[in-house]
Design a protein around this motif. Structure first.
Motif, short mmCIF file in Angstrom:
data_model
loop_
_atom_site.label_atom_id
_atom_site.label_comp_id
_atom_site.label_asym_id
_atom_site.label_seq_id
_atom_site.Cartn_x
_atom_site.Cartn_y
_atom_site.Cartn_z
N GLY A 134 3.51 -5.96 0.58
CA GLY A 134 4.40 -4.89 0.15
C GLY A 134 3.64 -3.65 -0.26
O GLY A 134 4.05 -2.52 0.05
N VAL A 135 2.51 -3.81 -0.95
CA VAL A 135 1.69 -2.66 -1.34
C VAL A 135 1.09 -1.99 -0.10
O VAL A 135 1.01 -0.75 -0.02
CB VAL A 135 0.58 -3.08 -2.32
N VAL A 136 0.70 -2.79 0.89
CA VAL A 136 0.19 -2.23 2.15
C VAL A 136 1.27 -1.39 2.82
O VAL A 136 1.01 -0.29 3.33
CB VAL A 136 -0.30 -3.36 3.08
N ILE A 137 2.51 -1.88 2.82
CA ILE A 137 3.62 -1.12 3.40
C ILE A 137 3.78 0.21 2.68
O ILE A 137 3.99 1.26 3.31
CB ILE A 137 4.92 -1.94 3.33
N PHE A 138 3.68 0.20 1.36
CA PHE A 138 3.83 1.44 0.58
C PHE A 138 2.74 2.44 0.94
O PHE A 138 3.01 3.64 1.10
CB PHE A 138 3.81 1.13 -0.91
N LEU A 139 1.50 1.99 1.07
CA LEU A 139 0.40 2.88 1.44
C LEU A 139 0.63 3.47 2.83
O LEU A 139 0.40 4.67 3.06
CB LEU A 139 -0.93 2.13 1.40
N LEU A 140 1.10 2.65 3.77
CA LEU A 140 1.40 3.15 5.11
C LEU A 140 2.54 4.16 5.08
O LEU A 140 2.53 5.15 5.82
CB LEU A 140 1.75 1.97 6.04
N MET A 141 3.53 3.92 4.23
CA MET A 141 4.63 4.86 4.07
C MET A 141 4.13 6.21 3.57
O MET A 141 4.56 7.27 4.07
CB MET A 141 5.66 4.31 3.08
N MET A 142 3.24 6.19 2.60
CA MET A 142 2.71 7.44 2.05
C MET A 142 1.95 8.22 3.10
O MET A 142 2.11 9.46 3.23
CB MET A 142 1.82 7.15 0.84
N ALA A 143 1.13 7.53 3.90
CA ALA A 143 0.39 8.21 4.96
C ALA A 143 1.35 8.78 5.99
O ALA A 143 1.18 9.93 6.44
CB ALA A 143 -0.59 7.23 5.62
N THR A 144 2.35 8.02 6.38
CA THR A 144 3.32 8.48 7.37
C THR A 144 4.10 9.68 6.86
O THR A 144 4.32 10.65 7.58
CB THR A 144 4.30 7.33 7.72
N ALA A 145 4.53 9.62 5.59
CA ALA A 145 5.31 10.72 5.02
C ALA A 145 4.48 11.99 4.92
O ALA A 145 4.98 13.09 5.20
CB ALA A 145 5.83 10.31 3.64
N PHE A 146 3.22 11.87 4.53
CA PHE A 146 2.38 13.06 4.43
C PHE A 146 2.23 13.73 5.78
O PHE A 146 2.40 14.96 5.91
CB PHE A 146 1.00 12.69 3.87
N MET A 147 1.93 12.95 6.81
CA MET A 147 1.74 13.54 8.14
C MET A 147 3.05 14.10 8.69
O MET A 147 3.05 15.11 9.39
CB MET A 147 1.13 12.50 9.08
N GLY A 148 4.17 13.48 8.35
CA GLY A 148 5.45 14.02 8.78
C GLY A 148 5.78 15.34 8.11
O GLY A 148 6.41 16.22 8.71
N TYR A 149 5.33 15.51 6.86
CA TYR A 149 5.59 16.75 6.14
C TYR A 149 4.83 17.92 6.75
O TYR A 149 5.24 19.08 6.62
CB TYR A 149 5.18 16.58 4.67
N VAL A 150 3.74 17.63 7.44
CA VAL A 150 2.94 18.69 8.07
C VAL A 150 3.61 19.21 9.35
O VAL A 150 3.46 20.38 9.71
CB VAL A 150 1.52 18.16 8.37
N LEU A 151 4.36 18.37 10.03
CA LEU A 151 4.84 18.70 11.37
C LEU A 151 5.73 19.94 11.47
O LEU A 151 5.64 20.67 12.47
CB LEU A 151 5.57 17.49 11.97
N PRO A 152 6.61 20.26 10.50
CA PRO A 152 7.43 21.49 10.65
C PRO A 152 6.59 22.76 10.68
O PRO A 152 7.09 23.81 11.11
CB PRO A 152 8.33 21.45 9.41
N TRP A 153 5.36 22.69 10.23
CA TRP A 153 4.40 23.80 10.29
C TRP A 153 4.91 25.05 9.57
O TRP A 153 4.74 26.18 10.01
CB TRP A 153 4.02 24.12 11.73
N GLY A 154 5.56 24.80 8.43
CA GLY A 154 5.90 25.89 7.54
C GLY A 154 4.76 26.14 6.56
O GLY A 154 3.69 25.51 6.64
#
Length: 426
Positions: A134-154
């Motif tokens: 479960g903790v591994v899933i949370f770490l993967l979620m954080m990495a995924t969310a951070f990279m997704g936040y970059v994509l709109p390129w605002g």
């Protein structure tokens, strides 16, 4: 675990018999979420959040795959491609808002799921592997969310990428080369956007794989429950279907109502207005802040303002930020109490409430400007956060006197009547 009506899966149709011999997928489903899976009869609504997390993951994957069909991972047109999705693609605005707010909903559900695990001792034996995955899933979620936040390129996307990847430069010797490797250069640009888009698309499917392992690990010892008492007889359980399928369905309906209310009436409430301005490397926003679900860890990062001997403050902040999550891996061994549930641990319950308040304070300070008194409050809250897990929890678990536990799950549900406790469930 077994009980009378949880008979083995026995297909009657010839095709299903053939399928069961060659690929026993129906048997797997029956034994995982059907009548063949016994579940403690006293689970409360906090146990619905695992199912809701799975639903959120499904929403993110479906909306993300469709959005990827129209997105262009190029620094020159990325912002315009998002605007194209919002204005020109049929239902594009809804898909984009569903994906953005789905990330927030996902983290709300996961945080409740995690803190339920903290309180009810879901990390204790024999479920250590469930917790670690479960903790591994949370770490993967954080990495995924951070990279997704970059994509709109605002503006906030660009400067968020610059600040967060800049943290790696604090690592001695390999920090700057690692940062340049992550960005594909010296600053966020085309190479960075392509890297982040590829990984943002890939990691949700990695999360799906770890979720499968998480559920598999859960089915070996079975679900925990609010009392922390293990299943002793068939009367302690009910079939997952139809009882908890119905309960999960009710929770899913409530979640869908709240999610749709946010999606259609307040879609930008959790977003940052600067991210609707195209990225400009020559204009730094007045207040760079990540998404709200990173705020507690961002506050811990910013709590370190002075060097400690030969260790730079930046490096200490980075180590503390990652350690704030990594300490969860050691919870099964830090908490030595033989009692799982916080409901029967009076001292633990008080410190758990203080921890909740402390995390909320960290979250508030993480979203506030990097100025006083927020920095000082962050420092105090960060000290307590680590003290809770590394000092208070081991001491409390060793010296506290728990309340008496019920003899069985059935007794906790129906009372201490001996006949009620021993009678099989109707």
């Amino acid at each position: 675990m077994s009980f009378p009506w949880a008979h083995e899966y026995t297909p009657s149709h010839p095709f299903m018999k053939w399928m069961d011999e060659k690929l026993p997928l129906p048997r797997l489903v029956y034994n995982s979420v059907g009548s063949g899976y016994p579940v403690p009869r006293n689970l409360n609504y906090f146990w619905n959040f695992g199912f809701l997390a799975l639903a959120c993951l499904g929403i993110q994957i479906v909306t993300g795959v469709i959005l990827a069909m129209h997105y262009a991972a190029n620094a020159g047109v990325a912002f315009d491609s998002v605007e194209h999705i919002m204005r020109d693609v049929n239902w594009g605005w809804m898909l984009r808002y569903a994906h953005a707010n789905g990330a927030s909903a996902f983290f709300v559900v996961i945080y409740i799921h995690i803190f339920r695990g903290f309180f009810y001792g879901s990390y204790k034996a024999p479920r250590e592997m469930v917790w670690l995955l479960g903790v591994v899933i949370f770490l993967l979620m954080m990495a995924t969310a951070f990279m997704g936040y970059v994509l709109p390129w605002g503006q906030m996307s660009f400067w968020g990428a610059k600040v967060i990847t800049g943290l790696f430069s604090a690592i001695p010797l390999v920090g700057e080369p690692l940062q340049q490797w992550l960005l594909g250069g010296f600053a966020p640009d085309n190479a960075s956007l392509n890297r982040f888009f590829s990984l943002h698309y890939l990691l949700p499917f990695v999360i799906v794989g770890v979720v499968v392992l998480h559920i598999w690990a859960l089915h070996i010892p079975g679900s925990s429950n609010p009392t922390g008492v293990e299943v002793k007889s068939e009367s302690d359980t009910v079939p997952f279907y139809p009882y908890y399928i119905a309960k999960d369905g009710w929770a899913m309906g409530l979640f869908a109502f709240l999610y749709c209310a946010m999606l259609f009436f307040f879609p930008n409430a959790l977003g940052h207005p600067d991210n609707y301005v195209p990225a400009n490397p020559m204009s730094t926003p007045a207040h760079i802040v990540p998404e709200w679900y990173f705020w507690p860890f961002y506050a811990i990062l910013r709590a370190f303002t002075s060097d400690f001997f030969f260790i730079p403050a930046k490096l200490m902040g980075v180590l503390a930020m990652f350690s704030a999550i990594l300490v969860w891996f050691f919870l099964p061994w830090l908490d030595r109490s033989p009692v799982r549930s916080g409901s029967y641990r009076p001292a633990f319950k008080k410190f758990f409430i203080i921890l909740l308040i402390d995390v909320l304070i960290l979250g508030y300070c993480g979203g506030a400007p990097a100025a006083e008194p927020y920095v000082m409050i962050s420092q105090i809250a960060a000290i307590y956060y680590f003290a809770h897990f590394l000092i208070i929890l081991p001491i409390v678990s060793s010296i506290e006197r728990p309340d008496p536990l019920p003899f069985s799950i059935t007794e906790a549900v129906l009372g201490s009547d001996e006949q009620a406790a021993l009678a099989p469930a109707e």
